[in-house]
Design a protein around this motif. Sequence first.
Motif, PDB file in Angstrom:
ATOM      1  N   LYS A 104      78.359  32.466 -48.985  1.00 21.49           N
ATOM      2  CA  LYS A 104      77.496  31.831 -48.004  1.00 21.49           C
ATOM      3  C   LYS A 104      76.389  32.804 -47.613  1.00 21.49           C
ATOM      4  CE  LYS A 104      80.111  28.200 -47.872  1.00 21.49           C
ATOM      5  NZ  LYS A 104      79.664  26.923 -48.494  1.00 21.49           N
ATOM      6  N   ARG A 105      75.151  32.351 -47.718  1.00 20.61           N
ATOM      7  CA  ARG A 105      74.022  33.251 -47.498  1.00 20.61           C
ATOM      8  C   ARG A 105      74.001  33.842 -46.100  1.00 20.61           C
ATOM      9  NH1 ARG A 105      69.554  29.291 -50.394  1.00 20.61           N
ATOM     10  NH2 ARG A 105      70.498  29.317 -52.481  1.00 20.61           N
ATOM     11  N   ARG A 106      74.512  33.105 -45.135  1.00 21.73           N
ATOM     12  CA  ARG A 106      74.500  33.608 -43.764  1.00 21.73           C
ATOM     13  C   ARG A 106      75.574  34.653 -43.526  1.00 21.73           C
ATOM     14  NH1 ARG A 106      73.777  27.958 -40.258  1.00 21.73           N
ATOM     15  NH2 ARG A 106      71.742  27.343 -41.151  1.00 21.73           N
ATOM     16  N   GLN A 107      76.533  34.737 -44.434  1.00 14.39           N
ATOM     17  CA  GLN A 107      77.659  35.641 -44.230  1.00 14.39           C
ATOM     18  C   GLN A 107      77.497  36.964 -44.979  1.00 14.39           C
ATOM     19  OE1 GLN A 107      81.157  33.422 -45.360  1.00 14.39           O
ATOM     20  NE2 GLN A 107      80.929  31.937 -43.698  1.00 14.39           N
ATOM     21  N   VAL A 108      76.401  37.126 -45.705  1.00 14.96           N
ATOM     22  CA  VAL A 108      76.178  38.375 -46.437  1.00 14.96           C
ATOM     23  C   VAL A 108      74.998  39.108 -45.821  1.00 14.96           C
ATOM     24  CG1 VAL A 108      77.140  37.509 -48.583  1.00 14.96           C
ATOM     25  CG2 VAL A 108      74.710  37.175 -48.123  1.00 14.96           C
ATOM     26  N   GLU A 109      75.057  40.430 -45.882  1.00 11.40           N
ATOM     27  CA  GLU A 109      74.009  41.258 -45.306  1.00 11.40           C
ATOM     28  C   GLU A 109      73.311  42.045 -46.406  1.00 11.40           C
ATOM     29  OE1 GLU A 109      75.632  43.751 -42.343  1.00 11.40           O
ATOM     30  OE2 GLU A 109      76.297  42.098 -41.037  1.00 11.40           O
ATOM     31  N   ARG A 110      72.013  42.187 -46.244  1.00  7.12           N
ATOM     32  CA  ARG A 110      71.220  42.914 -47.224  1.00  7.12           C
ATOM     33  C   ARG A 110      71.606  44.387 -47.222  1.00  7.12           C
ATOM     34  NH1 ARG A 110      66.711  40.955 -49.632  1.00  7.12           N
ATOM     35  NH2 ARG A 110      66.569  39.320 -48.053  1.00  7.12           N
ATOM     36  N   ASN A 111      71.640  44.987 -48.418  1.00  7.46           N
ATOM     37  CA  ASN A 111      72.021  46.382 -48.568  1.00  7.46           C
ATOM     38  C   ASN A 111      70.968  47.283 -47.923  1.00  7.46           C
ATOM     39  OD1 ASN A 111      72.213  49.089 -50.040  1.00  7.46           O
ATOM     40  ND2 ASN A 111      74.037  48.043 -50.785  1.00  7.46           N
ATOM     41  N   ASP A 112      71.419  48.286 -47.153  1.00 12.63           N
ATOM     42  CA  ASP A 112      70.489  49.174 -46.452  1.00 12.63           C
ATOM     43  C   ASP A 112      69.708  50.061 -47.415  1.00 12.63           C
ATOM     44  OD1 ASP A 112      71.276  48.163 -44.010  1.00 12.63           O
ATOM     45  OD2 ASP A 112      72.861  49.664 -43.749  1.00 12.63           O
ATOM     46  N   LYS A 113      70.346  50.467 -48.497  1.00 15.54           N
ATOM     47  CA  LYS A 113      69.713  51.384 -49.447  1.00 15.54           C
ATOM     48  C   LYS A 113      68.833  50.653 -50.439  1.00 15.54           C
ATOM     49  CE  LYS A 113      70.770  55.107 -52.699  1.00 15.54           C
ATOM     50  NZ  LYS A 113      71.857  55.901 -53.358  1.00 15.54           N
ATOM     51  N   TYR A 114      69.296  49.480 -50.901  1.00 16.38           N
ATOM     52  CA  TYR A 114      68.549  48.703 -51.895  1.00 16.38           C
ATOM     53  C   TYR A 114      68.160  47.380 -51.237  1.00 16.38           C
ATOM     54  CZ  TYR A 114      71.330  51.981 -54.642  1.00 16.38           C
ATOM     55  OH  TYR A 114      71.943  53.116 -55.129  1.00 16.38           O
ATOM     56  N   ARG A 115      66.905  47.267 -50.873  1.00  9.79           N
ATOM     57  CA  ARG A 115      66.493  46.160 -50.003  1.00  9.79           C
ATOM     58  C   ARG A 115      66.611  44.791 -50.642  1.00  9.79           C
ATOM     59  NH1 ARG A 115      60.436  45.307 -50.302  1.00  9.79           N
ATOM     60  NH2 ARG A 115      59.744  46.361 -52.202  1.00  9.79           N
ATOM     61  N   HIS A 116      66.615  44.704 -51.984  1.00  9.08           N
ATOM     62  CA  HIS A 116      66.718  43.402 -52.631  1.00  9.08           C
ATOM     63  C   HIS A 116      68.146  43.059 -53.070  1.00  9.08           C
ATOM     64  CE1 HIS A 116      62.482  42.787 -52.447  1.00  9.08           C
ATOM     65  NE2 HIS A 116      62.204  43.828 -53.198  1.00  9.08           N
ATOM     66  N   ILE A 117      69.094  43.964 -52.824  1.00 10.92           N
ATOM     67  CA  ILE A 117      70.501  43.690 -53.130  1.00 10.92           C
ATOM     68  C   ILE A 117      71.117  42.992 -51.932  1.00 10.92           C
ATOM     69  CG2 ILE A 117      72.736  44.676 -53.713  1.00 10.92           C
ATOM     70  CD1 ILE A 117      70.706  44.938 -55.934  1.00 10.92           C
ATOM     71  N   LEU A 118      71.551  41.754 -52.142  1.00  6.02           N
ATOM     72  CA  LEU A 118      72.053  40.950 -51.035  1.00  6.02           C
ATOM     73  C   LEU A 118      73.565  41.044 -50.888  1.00  6.02           C
ATOM     74  CD1 LEU A 118      71.024  38.889 -48.897  1.00  6.02           C
ATOM     75  CD2 LEU A 118      71.649  37.089 -50.506  1.00  6.02           C
ATOM     76  N   ASN A 119      74.247  41.122 -52.024  1.00 11.98           N
ATOM     77  CA  ASN A 119      75.714  41.084 -51.983  1.00 11.98           C
ATOM     78  C   ASN A 119      76.268  41.742 -53.234  1.00 11.98           C
ATOM     79  OD1 ASN A 119      78.376  40.083 -51.019  1.00 11.98           O
ATOM     80  ND2 ASN A 119      78.269  38.820 -52.866  1.00 11.98           N
ATOM     81  N   VAL A 120      77.342  42.504 -53.087  1.00 17.76           N
ATOM     82  CA  VAL A 120      77.976  43.173 -54.222  1.00 17.76           C
ATOM     83  C   VAL A 120      79.470  42.927 -54.176  1.00 17.76           C
ATOM     84  CG1 VAL A 120      78.406  45.367 -55.397  1.00 17.76           C
ATOM     85  CG2 VAL A 120      76.213  44.987 -54.253  1.00 17.76           C
ATOM     86  N   GLU A 121      79.996  42.411 -55.267  1.00 20.02           N
ATOM     87  CA  GLU A 121      81.439  42.219 -55.404  1.00 20.02           C
ATOM     88  C   GLU A 121      81.945  43.178 -56.473  1.00 20.02           C
ATOM     89  OE1 GLU A 121      82.540  38.231 -56.251  1.00 20.02           O
ATOM     90  OE2 GLU A 121      81.611  37.399 -54.450  1.00 20.02           O
ATOM     91  N   THR A 122      82.667  44.181 -56.061  1.00 20.04           N
ATOM     92  CA  THR A 122      83.232  45.158 -57.000  1.00 20.04           C
ATOM     93  C   THR A 122      84.736  44.980 -57.080  1.00 20.04           C
ATOM     94  OG1 THR A 122      83.437  46.803 -55.237  1.00 20.04           O
ATOM     95  CG2 THR A 122      81.407  46.816 -56.524  1.00 20.04           C
ATOM     96  N   GLY A 123      85.279  45.437 -58.174  1.00 19.57           N
ATOM     97  CA  GLY A 123      86.724  45.353 -58.343  1.00 19.57           C
ATOM     98  C   GLY A 123      87.240  43.936 -58.428  1.00 19.57           C
ATOM     99  N   VAL A 124      86.395  43.008 -58.912  1.00 21.92           N
ATOM    100  CA  VAL A 124      86.827  41.614 -59.045  1.00 21.92           C
ATOM    101  C   VAL A 124      87.843  41.532 -60.180  1.00 21.92           C
ATOM    102  CG1 VAL A 124      86.081  39.253 -59.508  1.00 21.92           C
ATOM    103  CG2 VAL A 124      84.584  40.807 -58.250  1.00 21.92           C
ATOM    104  N   VAL A 125      89.045  41.066 -59.851  1.00 22.81           N
ATOM    105  CA  VAL A 125      90.100  41.017 -60.862  1.00 22.81           C
ATOM    106  C   VAL A 125      89.912  39.795 -61.752  1.00 22.81           C
ATOM    107  CG1 VAL A 125      91.744  42.235 -59.411  1.00 22.81           C
ATOM    108  CG2 VAL A 125      91.627  39.751 -59.300  1.00 22.81           C
ATOM    109  N   ALA A 126      90.441  39.899 -62.948  1.00 20.70           N
ATOM    110  CA  ALA A 126      90.336  38.791 -63.884  1.00 20.70           C
ATOM    111  C   ALA A 126      91.205  37.633 -63.442  1.00 20.70           C
ATOM    112  CB  ALA A 126      90.765  39.259 -65.282  1.00 20.70           C
ATOM    113  N   ALA A 127      90.839  36.437 -63.893  1.00 21.72           N
ATOM    114  CA  ALA A 127      91.640  35.255 -63.591  1.00 21.72           C
ATOM    115  C   ALA A 127      93.040  35.439 -64.171  1.00 21.72           C
ATOM    116  CB  ALA A 127      90.981  34.016 -64.182  1.00 21.72           C
ATOM    117  N   PRO A 128      94.092  35.108 -63.413  1.00 18.48           N
ATOM    118  CA  PRO A 128      95.457  35.373 -63.873  1.00 18.48           C
ATOM    119  C   PRO A 128      95.824  34.652 -65.163  1.00 18.48           C
ATOM    120  CG  PRO A 128      95.440  33.894 -61.976  1.00 18.48           C
ATOM    121  CD  PRO A 128      94.060  34.437 -62.115  1.00 18.48           C
TER     122      PRO A 128
END
Length: 426
Positions: free
Chosen positions: A313-337
């Motif tokens: 949801k766009r309202r629930q994510v915050e822009r990255n302070d260091k990279y102004r055009h990075i809106l959201n980052v998902e790391t460590g996303v596990v594979a589908a079981p």
Amino acid sequence: MATVEAENAMKVGEDSIVVRNKRKSMRKQRKSMFLPRFGCFRLGDESATFDKKNQDGSTDMVSDRGVVDHHPHPTHLIVMVNGIIGSAENWRYAAKQFLKAYPQDVLVHCSERNTSTLTFDGVDVMGERLADEVISVIERYPYLRKISFIGHSLGGLIARYAIALLYGENYLNRLLKMSGETGTNSCAEVLQGKDYIGKIAGLEPVNFITFATPHLGSRGHNQVPIFCGLHTLEIIARQTSWFLGKTGRHLFLTDKDKEKPPLLLRMANDCEDLPFLSALRSFNRRVAYANVRFDQLVGWYTSSLRHENELPKRRQVERNDKYRHILNVETGVVAAPQRGSTLASIMYGWKKLRTREMMKEMIKGLTSVSWERVDVKFGGGKYRFVAHNSIQVQTYWVHSAGADVIQHMIDNFMLSSIVELCQKYG
């Protein structure tokens, strides 16, 4: 009196010449800011890069700092792949930033065999060209040990096809085909077991990164935002996909190769002796950069490998302070079981699948390996109207918009190697 007037006229004339020269100089400076810079030029006070021309006409980009510091042999090959109607120049800015960040470690090769109208020849044909191109680069630099791929738009699909041709034993088969020989030969004797199993072109696969790539194709609701989700326009686009040649049929899932499922559906699994999924799985990291808005050619969820209801949801994510055009980052996303079905189970029933069902099958297959997702948004200014190109920085004049996105990628590029070392020695 006449003499004084003549002197004043000469002075005015000289002043006007000076003003005109200054204006010309300022115009030239402004023009140079918007023109791409070719050949050798400095990125900063510390590092310069130059193009190394090869006998086959190709070009590799290297840093002179590695030579100065007596490290002339970088071990990590970065292959950059352009999108439709693109060229190697599209990746030039990003390539130079990589060489600036890792002058002693990396060799950057911007793919040159799929440019301009050649990008209409189909994902499979272009994938074969890229695979052969990578092999040629490796033959020129036998000290290479690692390999990474970075693709923009269609380039991400081309890279996915190419790595399947270069994975494991397929690499050996490709070498035999390129050499024009059959059976056992010197290549087979050189490559033994560990030299190619689980590797890409005999090298350790590290990063597989895509920028605004239509992983699920261009068919379906909001896959191509310029159609505004209008069903009529999407049907017309699908029926006229032949306009983009074989590539258009692949993107709109209308290709019918001997009654087989569409190529992109097949590429979501291992099939036809081509280990598309296994090749992807072999990389330490897979990262998908996607435009949240303003990309008129590739939709958010196809480039980020999500279902529509999975988009943040766009309202629930915050822009990255260091990279102004990075809106959201998902790391460590596990594979589908577990995937709900395999390509083999739908091989004979794929014609009954509707567009959304094909999308689901592709997502199931591709997300059976883990992906990191980076959502990008160009919120204001002229750059949002060219978001598809801004995310890659195709031209010099948009470098201020997409530079932080490229910098984010570079800053996280070696993360996989660091994590691997911590797991090994930690």
